[in-house]
Design a protein around this motif. Structure first.
Motif, PDB file in Angstrom:
ATOM      1  N   TYR A   1       0.815  -1.213   0.000  1.00 46.21           N
ATOM      2  CA  TYR A   1       0.000   0.000   0.000  1.00 46.21           C
ATOM      3  C   TYR A   1       0.851   1.267   0.000  1.00 46.21           C
ATOM      4  CZ  TYR A   1      -4.358  -2.589   0.812  1.00 46.21           C
ATOM      5  OH  TYR A   1      -5.450  -3.410   0.688  1.00 46.21           O
ATOM      6  N   LEU A   2       2.150   1.141   0.156  1.00 50.42           N
ATOM      7  CA  LEU A   2       3.072   2.267   0.057  1.00 50.42           C
ATOM      8  C   LEU A   2       4.219   1.873  -0.867  1.00 50.42           C
ATOM      9  CD1 LEU A   2       3.370   3.462   3.791  1.00 50.42           C
ATOM     10  CD2 LEU A   2       2.201   4.668   1.933  1.00 50.42           C
ATOM     11  N   GLU A   3       4.636   2.782  -1.718  1.00 51.38           N
ATOM     12  CA  GLU A   3       5.732   2.507  -2.640  1.00 51.38           C
ATOM     13  C   GLU A   3       7.053   3.071  -2.150  1.00 51.38           C
ATOM     14  OE1 GLU A   3       4.499   4.099  -6.377  1.00 51.38           O
ATOM     15  OE2 GLU A   3       3.341   2.301  -6.900  1.00 51.38           O
ATOM     16  N   SER A   4       7.018   4.054  -1.248  1.00 59.12           N
ATOM     17  CA  SER A   4       8.226   4.730  -0.793  1.00 59.12           C
ATOM     18  C   SER A   4       9.067   3.810   0.097  1.00 59.12           C
ATOM     19  CB  SER A   4       7.859   5.985   0.001  1.00 59.12           C
ATOM     20  OG  SER A   4       7.056   6.856  -0.762  1.00 59.12           O
ATOM     21  N   ASP A   5      10.346   4.159   0.215  1.00 59.49           N
ATOM     22  CA  ASP A   5      11.198   3.465   1.165  1.00 59.49           C
ATOM     23  C   ASP A   5      10.637   3.680   2.571  1.00 59.49           C
ATOM     24  OD1 ASP A   5      13.892   2.274   2.054  1.00 59.49           O
ATOM     25  OD2 ASP A   5      13.796   4.179   3.147  1.00 59.49           O
ATOM     26  N   PRO A   6      10.302   2.630   3.309  1.00 63.78           N
ATOM     27  CA  PRO A   6       9.624   2.791   4.602  1.00 63.78           C
ATOM     28  C   PRO A   6      10.408   3.619   5.609  1.00 63.78           C
ATOM     29  CG  PRO A   6       9.481   0.514   3.857  1.00 63.78           C
ATOM     30  CD  PRO A   6      10.429   1.211   2.934  1.00 63.78           C
ATOM     31  N   ASP A   7      11.712   3.397   5.703  1.00 63.42           N
ATOM     32  CA  ASP A   7      12.504   4.128   6.687  1.00 63.42           C
ATOM     33  C   ASP A   7      12.476   5.627   6.411  1.00 63.42           C
ATOM     34  OD1 ASP A   7      13.183   1.786   7.995  1.00 63.42           O
ATOM     35  OD2 ASP A   7      15.041   1.524   6.864  1.00 63.42           O
ATOM     36  N   GLN A   8      12.696   6.001   5.153  1.00 65.21           N
ATOM     37  CA  GLN A   8      12.731   7.418   4.809  1.00 65.21           C
ATOM     38  C   GLN A   8      11.338   8.042   4.897  1.00 65.21           C
ATOM     39  OE1 GLN A   8      15.607   9.210   4.192  1.00 65.21           O
ATOM     40  NE2 GLN A   8      14.156  10.903   4.497  1.00 65.21           N
ATOM     41  N   PHE A   9      10.326   7.320   4.443  1.00 66.53           N
ATOM     42  CA  PHE A   9       8.970   7.851   4.463  1.00 66.53           C
ATOM     43  C   PHE A   9       8.511   8.112   5.890  1.00 66.53           C
ATOM     44  CE2 PHE A   9       4.283   7.305   4.306  1.00 66.53           C
ATOM     45  CZ  PHE A   9       3.987   8.335   3.419  1.00 66.53           C
ATOM     46  N   ALA A  10       8.799   7.186   6.795  1.00 72.12           N
ATOM     47  CA  ALA A  10       8.418   7.368   8.196  1.00 72.12           C
ATOM     48  C   ALA A  10       9.070   8.608   8.781  1.00 72.12           C
ATOM     49  CB  ALA A  10       8.776   6.132   9.010  1.00 72.12           C
ATOM     50  N   LYS A  11      10.318   8.851   8.426  1.00 73.13           N
ATOM     51  CA  LYS A  11      11.013  10.047   8.903  1.00 73.13           C
ATOM     52  C   LYS A  11      10.401  11.316   8.321  1.00 73.13           C
ATOM     53  CE  LYS A  11      15.495   7.763   9.569  1.00 73.13           C
ATOM     54  NZ  LYS A  11      16.906   7.666   9.087  1.00 73.13           N
ATOM     55  N   ASP A  12       9.994  11.234   7.057  1.00 74.75           N
ATOM     56  CA  ASP A  12       9.480  12.411   6.362  1.00 74.75           C
ATOM     57  C   ASP A  12       8.108  12.848   6.863  1.00 74.75           C
ATOM     58  OD1 ASP A  12      11.750  12.480   4.809  1.00 74.75           O
ATOM     59  OD2 ASP A  12      10.820  11.488   3.081  1.00 74.75           O
ATOM     60  N   ILE A  13       7.263  11.900   7.275  1.00 75.39           N
ATOM     61  CA  ILE A  13       5.885  12.278   7.591  1.00 75.39           C
ATOM     62  C   ILE A  13       5.674  12.626   9.059  1.00 75.39           C
ATOM     63  CG2 ILE A  13       5.016  10.847   5.716  1.00 75.39           C
ATOM     64  CD1 ILE A  13       3.973   8.878   7.803  1.00 75.39           C
ATOM     65  N   TYR A  14       6.674  12.363   9.900  1.00 76.46           N
ATOM     66  CA  TYR A  14       6.545  12.710  11.323  1.00 76.46           C
ATOM     67  C   TYR A  14       7.367  13.949  11.632  1.00 76.46           C
ATOM     68  CZ  TYR A  14       7.227  12.687  16.363  1.00 76.46           C
ATOM     69  OH  TYR A  14       7.299  13.065  17.682  1.00 76.46           O
ATOM     70  N   GLN A  15       6.780  14.861  12.384  1.00 72.00           N
ATOM     71  CA  GLN A  15       7.511  16.048  12.825  1.00 72.00           C
ATOM     72  C   GLN A  15       7.283  16.270  14.311  1.00 72.00           C
ATOM     73  OE1 GLN A  15       7.510  19.435  10.220  1.00 72.00           O
ATOM     74  NE2 GLN A  15       7.796  20.900  11.887  1.00 72.00           N
ATOM     75  N   LYS A  16       8.368  16.249  15.066  1.00 68.35           N
ATOM     76  CA  LYS A  16       8.269  16.511  16.502  1.00 68.35           C
ATOM     77  C   LYS A  16       8.027  17.986  16.730  1.00 68.35           C
ATOM     78  CE  LYS A  16      10.820  16.084  20.850  1.00 68.35           C
ATOM     79  NZ  LYS A  16      12.072  15.601  21.502  1.00 68.35           N
ATOM     80  N   VAL A  17       7.086  18.288  17.615  1.00 66.62           N
ATOM     81  CA  VAL A  17       6.756  19.659  17.964  1.00 66.62           C
ATOM     82  C   VAL A  17       7.075  19.877  19.456  1.00 66.62           C
ATOM     83  CG1 VAL A  17       4.915  21.376  18.174  1.00 66.62           C
ATOM     84  CG2 VAL A  17       4.944  19.793  16.218  1.00 66.62           C
ATOM     85  N   GLU A  18       7.805  20.925  19.761  1.00 67.35           N
ATOM     86  CA  GLU A  18       8.093  21.254  21.151  1.00 67.35           C
ATOM     87  C   GLU A  18       6.844  21.863  21.776  1.00 67.35           C
ATOM     88  OE1 GLU A  18      10.693  20.348  22.731  1.00 67.35           O
ATOM     89  OE2 GLU A  18      11.819  19.631  21.003  1.00 67.35           O
ATOM     90  N   VAL A  19       6.188  21.088  22.616  1.00 67.47           N
ATOM     91  CA  VAL A  19       4.869  21.470  23.119  1.00 67.47           C
ATOM     92  C   VAL A  19       4.953  22.408  24.289  1.00 67.47           C
ATOM     93  CG1 VAL A  19       2.729  20.599  24.119  1.00 67.47           C
ATOM     94  CG2 VAL A  19       3.835  19.348  22.247  1.00 67.47           C
ATOM     95  N   GLN A  20       5.878  22.188  25.214  1.00 68.47           N
ATOM     96  CA  GLN A  20       5.935  22.989  26.430  1.00 68.47           C
ATOM     97  C   GLN A  20       6.378  24.417  26.127  1.00 68.47           C
ATOM     98  OE1 GLN A  20       4.737  21.864  29.260  1.00 68.47           O
ATOM     99  NE2 GLN A  20       4.370  19.893  28.263  1.00 68.47           N
TER     100      GLN A  20
END
Length: 351
Positions: free
Chosen positions: A331-350
């Motif tokens: 269901y995904l064609e992208s490289d899983p490792d790179q794609f997972a890194k690309d779609i997640y962004q950590k946000v500094e909440v405090q």
């Protein structure tokens, strides 16, 4: 055509028209009706924003509580809860007028196909059940070959969950393979009626409908997203932020996440009171308070201690978990490792 390419093509077409449902969003046109907030405020740092939050899903509790308890207002937002179809969400996320939505791993293929959003937080664990008639001989995933499965929409979350469940068991979810048939129903009650009259063999239902009918003895449950070994202890729903808003003002997204986290923690500490608010304000169609409390507790809304721990690592690892799962079944064609890194962004909440 190879299975992977066929699945990818099928889902690209389907999800391009149906994605960005946020835990059981209907296909009705967007509604601008405003629910009255309990904590009125006249001075808002970020002004008026729209947040999809009128879809009737019990697991959308953090949205309702953040609104009713004034957490959005406290963080500087004049929130208008709306019903939003795919096009409304897509346009709103891409132009930043809708800064955040809740959704699940079904979003991942659509992000691969150009939806401009990032995963920024985890929201809750499973809230989908697969039901069969009480006299059905279907009891496991292996019994589903050749069967008709009802879902809310093709490409929606129950469809994606069923596809993962089937494919991991060696049963093709590709419609061209003919091993199972998916039938869409725009309303859960219509789906239940179709199950009762034999039009479908299995109904993939959002809470609370599946649980209500299970308690009434109308169905038996063969799959629980929160208890299945593959899905349990993993987020089924994440929070997705508009990339435009993240780039223009990351503190706005951080403020929204603070509101959501306050709501999650309050629900964790006060599940009965949370259910009272949800039922009294008609956010979800359930009258059985005892059952609603049981379900809300099952969604794993976190405590303050959990948010202060390895929370971001937990969210990031679950993103990777489902990216790997979707890639494995084509269901995904992208490289899983790179794609997972690309779609997640950590946000500094405090602050």
């Amino acid at each position: 055509m190879e299975k992977k390419n066929l699945l990818s093509l099928t889902l690209a077409l389907v999800l391009g028209a149906n994605l960005l449902t946020a835990c059981s969003v209907s296909e009705s046109a967007s509604s601008e009706d405003t629910v009255s907030a309990s904590n009125a405020k006249t001075d808002y740092k970020y002004g008026k924003i729209d947040i999809p939050g009128k879809d009737g899903a019990l697991c959308g509790a953090p949205i309702y509580i953040a609104y009713e308890n004034g957490y959005f207002a406290d963080e500087g937002f004049d929130v208008n809860l709306i019903s939003a179809d795919f096009e409304t969400r897509k346009i709103g996320l891409n132009n930043g007028s809708i800064p955040i939505v809740n959704g699940d791993f079904q979003f991942f293929p659509s992000i691969e196909n150009g939806i401009d959003v990032k995963v920024v937080d985890g929201l809750h664990e499973g809230c989908i059940k697969f039901a069969v008639r009480p006299d059905s001989d279907i009891s496991t995933v292996d019994d589903l070959k050749g069967k008709k499965i009802g879902v809310d929409e093709i490409g929606g979350t129950p469809h994606q969950v069923a596809s993962l469940w089937l494919e991991n068991a060696g049963i093709s979810a590709d419609p061209s393979a003919g091993e199972v048939t998916f039938l869409p129903y725009s309303d859960g009650n219509l789906e239940f009626e179709a199950l009762a009259n034999g039009e479908i063999d299995v109904a993939a239902l959002w809470d609370p409908l599946g649980s209500i009918h299970e308690k009434a003895g109308d169905v038996k449950i063969i799959f629980d997203l929160g208890k299945d070994p593959y899905f349990e202890d993993h987020f089924c729903c994440f929070l997705y932020a508009s990339t435009k808003v993240l780039n223009d003002d990351p503190e706005e997204v951080a403020a929204l996440l603070r509101a959501y986290r306050k709501a999650q923690e309050w629900i964790y500490e006060n599940p009965e009171e949370a259910v009272d608010i949800i039922i009294n304000n008609n956010y979800a169609s359930i009258e059985d308070k005892e059952l609603a409390v049981e379900l809300v507790k099952s969604y794993g809304f976190p405590s303050a201690a959990e948010h202060d721990g390895n929370w971001d690592s937990h969210v990031e690892s679950d993103v990777k978990y489902f990216v790997d799962g979707l890639a494995k079944i084509g269901y995904l064609e992208s490289d899983p490792d790179q794609f997972a890194k690309d779609i997640y962004q950590k946000v500094e909440v405090q602050k």
